[in-house]
Design a protein around this motif. Structure first.
Motif, PDB file in Angstrom:
ATOM      1  N   ALA A  57      41.017  51.025  31.990  1.00 39.28           N
ATOM      2  CA  ALA A  57      41.485  49.662  31.765  1.00 39.28           C
ATOM      3  C   ALA A  57      41.175  48.769  32.961  1.00 39.28           C
ATOM      4  O   ALA A  57      40.861  47.589  32.805  1.00 39.28           O
ATOM      5  CB  ALA A  57      42.985  49.665  31.482  1.00 39.28           C
ATOM      6  N   TRP A  58      41.268  49.325  34.145  1.00 36.73           N
ATOM      7  CA  TRP A  58      40.988  48.607  35.386  1.00 36.73           C
ATOM      8  C   TRP A  58      39.575  48.027  35.378  1.00 36.73           C
ATOM      9  O   TRP A  58      39.323  46.969  35.928  1.00 36.73           O
ATOM     10  CB  TRP A  58      41.188  49.605  36.525  1.00 36.73           C
ATOM     11  N   HIS A  59      38.648  48.734  34.723  1.00 33.78           N
ATOM     12  CA  HIS A  59      37.236  48.330  34.701  1.00 33.78           C
ATOM     13  C   HIS A  59      36.793  47.761  33.358  1.00 33.78           C
ATOM     14  O   HIS A  59      35.595  47.560  33.152  1.00 33.78           O
ATOM     15  CB  HIS A  59      36.354  49.521  35.082  1.00 33.78           C
ATOM     16  N   ARG A  60      37.724  47.492  32.464  1.00 33.26           N
ATOM     17  CA  ARG A  60      37.378  46.978  31.140  1.00 33.26           C
ATOM     18  C   ARG A  60      37.597  45.471  31.086  1.00 33.26           C
ATOM     19  O   ARG A  60      38.644  44.972  31.473  1.00 33.26           O
ATOM     20  CB  ARG A  60      38.239  47.648  30.068  1.00 33.26           C
ATOM     21  N   GLY A  86      33.454  38.230  30.850  1.00 36.41           N
ATOM     22  CA  GLY A  86      33.082  39.547  31.343  1.00 36.41           C
ATOM     23  C   GLY A  86      33.786  40.068  32.574  1.00 36.41           C
ATOM     24  O   GLY A  86      33.555  41.196  32.990  1.00 36.41           O
ATOM     25  N   TRP A  87      34.641  39.281  33.227  1.00 29.55           N
ATOM     26  CA  TRP A  87      35.303  39.795  34.429  1.00 29.55           C
ATOM     27  C   TRP A  87      36.272  40.920  34.056  1.00 29.55           C
ATOM     28  O   TRP A  87      36.744  41.010  32.941  1.00 29.55           O
ATOM     29  CB  TRP A  87      35.997  38.696  35.228  1.00 29.55           C
ATOM     30  N   THR A  88      36.526  41.772  35.045  1.00 35.20           N
ATOM     31  CA  THR A  88      37.454  42.893  34.876  1.00 35.20           C
ATOM     32  C   THR A  88      38.610  42.735  35.863  1.00 35.20           C
ATOM     33  O   THR A  88      38.478  42.038  36.877  1.00 35.20           O
ATOM     34  CB  THR A  88      36.758  44.231  35.159  1.00 35.20           C
ATOM     35  N   PRO A  89      39.758  43.380  35.590  1.00 36.63           N
ATOM     36  CA  PRO A  89      40.833  43.340  36.588  1.00 36.63           C
ATOM     37  C   PRO A  89      40.355  43.813  37.961  1.00 36.63           C
ATOM     38  O   PRO A  89      40.689  43.211  38.980  1.00 36.63           O
ATOM     39  CB  PRO A  89      41.905  44.259  35.990  1.00 36.63           C
ATOM     40  N   ALA A  90      39.549  44.862  37.984  1.00 36.52           N
ATOM     41  CA  ALA A  90      39.029  45.368  39.263  1.00 36.52           C
ATOM     42  C   ALA A  90      38.222  44.298  39.981  1.00 36.52           C
ATOM     43  O   ALA A  90      38.391  44.065  41.178  1.00 36.52           O
ATOM     44  CB  ALA A  90      38.170  46.609  39.022  1.00 36.52           C
TER      45      ALA A  90
END
Length: 172
Positions: free
Chosen positions: A36-39, A45-49
């Motif tokens: 999820a951190w990288h989704r 297109g940004w991710t939480p990471a």
């Protein structure tokens, strides 16, 4: 300033708001699994990471680079990256623990700068964006980082709800 606390109550309030926004960011992403951190759950297109890594980079740019005039250390993934592109999505392959550690470290370094720098002081470095004027004082930088951090905390809040339905994180 006395020690690491500004004497002015308005300055104290600004620093408290900055700390609260940083805490909100960390609270929102706490408990996300690596997938999820990288989704990405948004069309851009940004991710939480990527967003948390971006916030760490903003901390080093504004407080170490602009306020102190030092050459800031790059983020953990910057070794082979092209120059900063403000239109690119914030993504990274680094594990959550490394990014959170980077973010916490940069916030601590920023706090160390703020502990010895009056908010009325002029920054020693430059932001360098030709389309934007240079900040007149450190207070402006703090206000900018409150805005930047709060804005992205809101983005993270929505992403977290889309990822796993969780809401209501962070200090309110």
């Amino acid at each position: 300033m006395t020690g690491d606390q500004p004497e002015d109550t308005e300055d104290q309030a600004l620093l408290a708001f900055l700390a609260a926004q940083r805490d909100a960011v960390l609270s929102i992403v706490e408990g996300l699994d690596e997938e999820a951190w990288h989704r990405s759950v948004v069309p851009s297109g940004w991710t939480p990471a990527g967003l948390v890594e971006h916030l760490g980079g903003a901390e080093w740019h504004w407080f170490q680079g602009v306020v102190t005039g030092a050459d800031p250390e790059p983020s953990p993934a910057d070794e082979d990256l092209p120059p900063y592109d403000p239109t690119a999505a914030f993504v990274t392959d680094l594990p959550s623990a490394e990014i959170i550690g980077f973010y916490r470290d940069q916030c601590a370094r920023s706090d160390a700068v703020l502990a010895v720098t009056p908010l009325s002081a002029r920054p020693r470095g430059r932001h360098g964006d030709p389309e934007m004027g240079e900040p007149p004082d450190v207070r402006w930088v703090v206000l900018h980082m409150i805005e930047e951090t709060a804005r992205h905390a809101g983005h993270l809040d929505i992403a977290r709800e889309l990822i796993d339905g969780q809401t209501g994180f962070g200090p309110r």
